[in-house]
Design an enzyme around this catalytic site. Structure first.
Site, mmCIF file in Angstrom:
data_model
loop_
_atom_site.group_PDB
_atom_site.id
_atom_site.type_symbol
_atom_site.label_atom_id
_atom_site.label_comp_id
_atom_site.label_asym_id
_atom_site.label_seq_id
_atom_site.Cartn_x
_atom_site.Cartn_y
_atom_site.Cartn_z
ATOM 1 N N ALA A 191 -6.285 -0.821 -14.397
ATOM 2 C CA ALA A 191 -6.622 -2.185 -13.990
ATOM 3 C C ALA A 191 -7.784 -2.202 -13.003
ATOM 4 C CB ALA A 191 -5.401 -2.861 -13.381
ATOM 5 N N GLN A 241 -39.331 -18.093 2.802
ATOM 6 C CA GLN A 241 -39.168 -16.647 2.874
ATOM 7 C C GLN A 241 -37.721 -16.230 3.141
ATOM 8 O OE1 GLN A 241 -42.007 -15.169 5.728
ATOM 9 N NE2 GLN A 241 -43.763 -15.523 4.368
ATOM 10 N N ARG A 253 -33.499 -27.806 -5.041
ATOM 11 C CA ARG A 253 -33.227 -28.462 -3.762
ATOM 12 C C ARG A 253 -34.494 -28.482 -2.930
ATOM 13 N NH1 ARG A 253 -31.615 -31.877 -0.212
ATOM 14 N NH2 ARG A 253 -30.022 -31.281 1.300
ATOM 15 N N ASN A 281 -4.910 2.432 -11.981
ATOM 16 C CA ASN A 281 -6.270 2.903 -12.190
ATOM 17 C C ASN A 281 -6.911 2.241 -13.404
ATOM 18 O OD1 ASN A 281 -6.926 4.583 -10.020
ATOM 19 N ND2 ASN A 281 -5.797 6.304 -10.898
ATOM 20 N N LEU A 324 -26.425 -22.883 -0.570
ATOM 21 C CA LEU A 324 -26.010 -24.180 -1.101
ATOM 22 C C LEU A 324 -25.761 -25.221 -0.007
ATOM 23 C CD1 LEU A 324 -23.510 -22.837 -3.758
ATOM 24 C CD2 LEU A 324 -25.676 -23.953 -4.253
ATOM 25 N N SER A 380 0.811 -1.214 0.000
ATOM 26 C CA SER A 380 0.000 0.000 0.000
ATOM 27 C C SER A 380 0.848 1.269 0.000
ATOM 28 C CB SER A 380 -0.933 0.012 1.222
ATOM 29 O OG SER A 380 -1.862 -1.047 1.153
ATOM 30 N N GLU A 396 -4.414 -4.275 -5.510
ATOM 31 C CA GLU A 396 -4.641 -3.014 -6.229
ATOM 32 C C GLU A 396 -5.436 -2.023 -5.371
ATOM 33 O OE1 GLU A 396 -5.623 -3.348 -10.368
ATOM 34 O OE2 GLU A 396 -4.618 -5.289 -10.498
#
Length: 393
Positions: A251, A288, A277, A249, A347, A147, A372
C-alpha cells in the site's frame, strides 16, 4: 536579460516523464485521468463538504480494472506495478480519499488474501472484490497501537475447531461499507490474520465523524465481541507481523505515487489561478515571488515523480526494499504537503474554499503524512539502514 512571453508548461510535464513510460502505462494513466476528470472532479468538493463516499464508485473502479490491478489471476487485471502507481497518481490528483479506497481494497485487503490466503479464500473473495461487488477493509491499527503493531490487544482464541475474535481496530478505511475485513489478532501461535465477513454476529463498525481530513472517505472503528469464525477463516500463509507489514509495503508504494498526483494538481491549480488573477494591472504569475514559489515547488514535484518511477521499476524488477519504500513515503508525502500549503498562499483567500483543490489536498495529506508509517517512523527506518542501529526504542 530580455523579457518575453511563452506558452506556459504544466508543472507535471516539465521533465517529460512520459518518455520514461511505456505506451500501455500511458494509456492506463490517461484512462484513469479521464475517468477522474469526468466522474470525480465535478463532485469531489461536495463529497468533501458532506463527508460522503459514493459506494457505487466501487463497481465503476472495478469496470476500469483499478481494483487489485497489479495482482494476477482470480479475475484481477494483472498489470505491472508502474501502471498501478500511475493510476494512484491520477486518483489522488482528484482526492486522497478516493485513492485511499482503491489502495485499501487492492493493496491491503485483496493483497492479503492473494498473498497469504487459501485457494478457497481467493476464489470466494478476489473475483468479487476485483469487480467492486465486494468491498474490503484491513484491520491492523488499534486505538492504542499504531506505530507499534506488536502491542495489539485484539485476540483470537481457539474454541474447538473455531476461533473466537475479541477486540477493536481504529482508523479503518472502508470499514463502515466493507463486506469483508482482513483482521490481524494475537493468538497463542503469534500474530495471525483472519478473513471476517462483516455480517458475522459480534462484528460491528462505527464511522468516525467530524473529520477535518479524508472527508470523502469512510473511516471507521471496528469492534469484535465474541466473533465466532471457522478454522477456514484464518489466512494460512501469514505468520507473525511479516504478514501485515508485507501488505503495508504494498500500500505504501501506492502512497508514494499517489501523493505526486495531489502535488501536481495543487501546482497546476495555482498556475492557472496565477495566470488569470490580476493585481497591480498584471497577472500575479508575472511577479518574481510567485514564480519563485512555482519554480521551487515544481522542482520538488519532478524529483518526486522521478523517485516514484524509479521505485515502480524496482518493484516490477523485484528489487524494491522496505527501506526504499520508506525513502519514497518520507520524501514524497512531506514534499506534497508543503506544496499544497504553498499553493494555497498563491490562491489567497480563494484558496480556503472547496472550489479550489490545494487546501483540501493539504487537509487530506495531513492524514497521509501519518498513516501507514509516520514521518518519524520512516525517518528511523532510513536511519537504521544508514547506521545499522535500531533507534525505535
Amino acid at each position: 536579460m530580455t523579457s518575453g512571453t511563452a506558452a506556459p508548461i504544466l508543472a507535471g510535464d516539465l521533465l517529460d516523464i512520459d518518455s520514461l513510460l511505456t505506451e500501455e502505462e500511458r494509456a492506463i494513466r490517461d484512462t484513469t485521468r479521464r475517468f477522474a476528470d469526468d466522474n470525480i472532479r465535478p463532485h469531489i468538493g461536495r463529497w468533501f463538504d458532506e463527508g460522503t463516499f459514493p459506494r457505487e464508485l466501487a463497481v465503476e473502479f472495478g469496470n476500469l480494472g483499478l481494483l487489485g490491478m497489479h495482482l494476477a489471476g482470480y479475475e484481477c487485471p494483472g498489470t505491472n506495478a508502474m501502471s498501478y502507481g500511475l493510476a494512484c497518481m491520477e486518483l489522488e490528483a482528484a482526492d486522497s480519499g478516493i485513492r485511499s479506497f482503491v489502495s485499501v481494497q487492492g493493496s491491503l485487503a485483496m493483497y492479503s488474501i492473494h498473498r497469504y490466503g487459501s485457494q478457497e479464500q481467493k476464489l470466494e473473495w478476489l473475483p468479487r472484490m476485483a469487480a467492486g461487488r465486494a468491498i474490503g477493509c484491513f484491520g491492523l491499527t488499534e486505538p492504542d497501537f499504531g506505530s507499534n503493531p506488536a502491542g495489539m490487544r485484539t485476540t483470537a482464541r481457539r474454541d474447538g475447531t473455531d476461533w473466537i475474535l475479541n477486540g477493536s481496530k481504529m482508523w479503518i478505511t472502508n470499514g463502515g461499507i466493507a463486506d469483508v475485513a482482513v483482521v490481524w489478532a494475537r493468538t497463542d501461535e503469534g500474530i495471525r490474520g483472519f478473513v471476517v465477513p462483516t455480517g458475522t454476529p459480534g462484528f460491528s463498525a462505527v464511522d468516525v465523524k467530524r473529520k477535518l481530513s479524508m472527508r470523502a472517505s469512510v473511516t471507521s472503528e471496528l469492534s469484535f465481541d465474541d466473533v465466532r469464525l471457522p478454522q477456514e477463516a484464518m489466512l494460512p500463509h501469514a505468520h507473525g507481523l511479516s504478514g501485515p507489514l508485507g501488505a503495508l509495503n504494498e500500500a505504501r508504494f501506492g502512497i508514494v505515487c499517489g501523493v505526486v498526483g495531489a502535488a501536481r494538481d495543487c501546482i497546476e491549480s495555482a498556475q492557472r489561478y496565477a495566470l488569470t488573477r490580476v493585481q497591480f494591472d498584471r497577472p500575479i504569475a508575472g511577479f518574481q515571488l510567485t514564480q519563485q514559489k512555482l519554480a521551487d515547488m515544481t522542482v520538488e514535484l519532478v524529483k518526486a515523480q522521478l523517485l516514484a518511477v524509479h521505485l515502480g521499476r524496482a518493484k516490477d524488477a523485484g528489487t524494491l526494499t522496505p527501506t526504499m519504500i520508506s525513502v519514497g513515503k518520507l520524501n514524497n508525502v512531506r514534499e506534497a504537503i508543503d506544496i499544497a500549503r504553498t499553493c494555497r498562499t498563491i490562491l489567497g483567500g480563494s484558496g480556503i474554499t472547496t472550489e479550489y483543490a490545494p487546501l483540501r489536498h493539504a487537509n487530506n495529506l495531513e492524514s497521509v503524512l501519518t498513516y501507514e508509517g509516520t514521518v518519524e517512523v520512516h525517518a528511523l527506518s532510513v536511519g537504521r539502514a544508514l547506521t545499522g542501529l535500531n533507534a525505535f526504542t
